[in-house]
Enzyme design. Structure first.
Site: not given
Ligand code: 6H9
Length: 374
Positions: A94, A268
């Site tokens: 990320d 996720d």
């Protein structure tokens, strides 16, 4: 190296749901996919080959944590994240934005980027779109996320709009910084809070950047599930059907099933790993908290139908003891069980979509959860 080193193919559809494959040099990601979270270069309490054996094709790394410790340049000097953590398969990182907002002492956010103090030692750091992409490159990430501003919900339309537009400008800067990296991808992130017109504008502007994939961000931040699902339904028609859709930070098994139904391909969430460390287990028969005294002399395993040793071998009484005693093996076994169940659910969803029977499969799994939770 051909330029076509990162491909996504939709293989079957069932309503808005789809199965697909993301192919890249380090491996294939079968979608719908659940990505175990490997925050500080480890999926907590798991060995990498155990994570792989459960069916995970890709894990997530957190830029915020890794830039602070051990540092992106250090990971690069040590050969990159794959070598560092012994995970040779795809890694998605990320951008760090979400965790700066949620973990650090945020000092400033402006056009340039975010300035924050480390939650570890208070040192000051600046994360710009360019630096976030540079860090993800140093880590060796296969799928890199744009830096964006993720607002907490509820918020005013004005706050959501300001953050969404900043995120769009940052998407363009990330695209330039990422450049052309065959075999790798940079995904944009749709923002816009819980405001449908903003979500649509964000999706359409990002689609025009022709990125390799798109995330739906800024959800699972305190809003009810029906708001999250409505936002997915709102943006889905405006997201390119031939590109992967990734719903960030989601979620419970029910969240995942409902989002797959609406066309999401990737997920996720820390839920299976974090809950496992706190004694909470996910099974086909719903959730249980092994701290509960009712398990103190329960000789049955968590789930005899599971292929996972943690689920089909150890008694609930033993797991209860381990959890109550705060034993490391308790965290290991419950994490193992939870990730096994999440991957079993993803495999079941992929199979059901491929066979055109998603709705009946969803009915079956929900009935199983309901029975167990009575
Ligand atoms: C647990 N909920 C949750 N929501 C998230 C949103 C983002 C996001 O918008 N990043 N740009 C990331 C992680 C998240 N985790």
């Amino acid at each position: 190296m051909t330029t076509e080193q990162f491909t996504f193919t939709v293989t079957k559809t069932d309503g808005a749901a789809r199965t697909g494959e993301i192919r890249m040099p380090r491996g294939v990601i079968r979608t719908p996919a659940f990505m175990p979270v490997g925050t500080a270069a480890t999926v907590k309490a798991m060995y990498p080959d155990q994570v792989k054996a459960l069916g995970a094709d890709v894990v997530l790394g957190n830029t915020y944590h890794l830039m602070l410790r051990p540092g992106a340049e250090r990971v690069a000097r040590l050969g990159g994240l794959h070598q560092f953590m012994n995970w040779p398969y795809p890694i998605l990182t990320d951008s760090g934005g979400f965790q700066v907002m949620s973990l650090s002492a945020l000092r400033k956010i402006d056009e340039t980027g975010v300035t924050f103090q480390s939650h570890i030692d208070g040192s000051t750091h600046v994360l710009t779109p360019e630096r976030s992409i540079e860090i993800q490159g140093l880590l060796g990430s296969d799928i890199q996320m744009q830096l964006d501003e993720c607002v907490k919900l509820p918020c005013t339309d004005e706050v959501a709009e300001k953050a969404m537009r900043l995120s769009l400008r940052w998407a363009e800067r990330c695209r330039v910084a990422f450049g052309e990296q065959p075999g790798k991808a940079m995904f944009g992130i749709v923002q816009g809070g819980a405001v449908e017109r903003l979500r649509i504008e964000s999706a359409r502007e990002l689609a025009a950047l022709d990125l390799k994939g798109y995330a739906i961000g800024g959800l699972a931040v305190g809003e009810p599930q029906e708001v999250m699902l409505r936002m997915i339904e709102t943006v889905e028609p405006h997201m390119p059907a031939e590109k992967p859709r990734y719903l960030m930070g989601v979620g419970t098994p029910d969240d995942i099933v409902e989002a797959v139904r609406r066309g999401v391909d990737m997920f996720d969430c820390v839920m299976p790993t974090r809950a496992g460390r706190h004694g909470q287990v996910f099974t086909r028969h719903g959730r249980m908290n092994l701290r509960n005294a009712r398990f103190a002399e329960d000789t049955s395993p968590l789930d005899p139908e599971s292929k996972c040793t943690a689920s089909n071998t150890y008694s609930r009484a033993y797991l209860h003891h381990l959890v109550r005693s705060n034993e490391i093996l308790g965290m290991m076994l419950l994490t193992w069980n939870n990730l096994a169940y999440y991957q079993e659910l993803m495999a079941g969803l992929r199979k059901a979509i491929a066979e055109g029977r998603l709705e009946s499969y969803i009915g079956e799994v929900k009935e199983g959860w309901a029975k167990g939770e009575r």
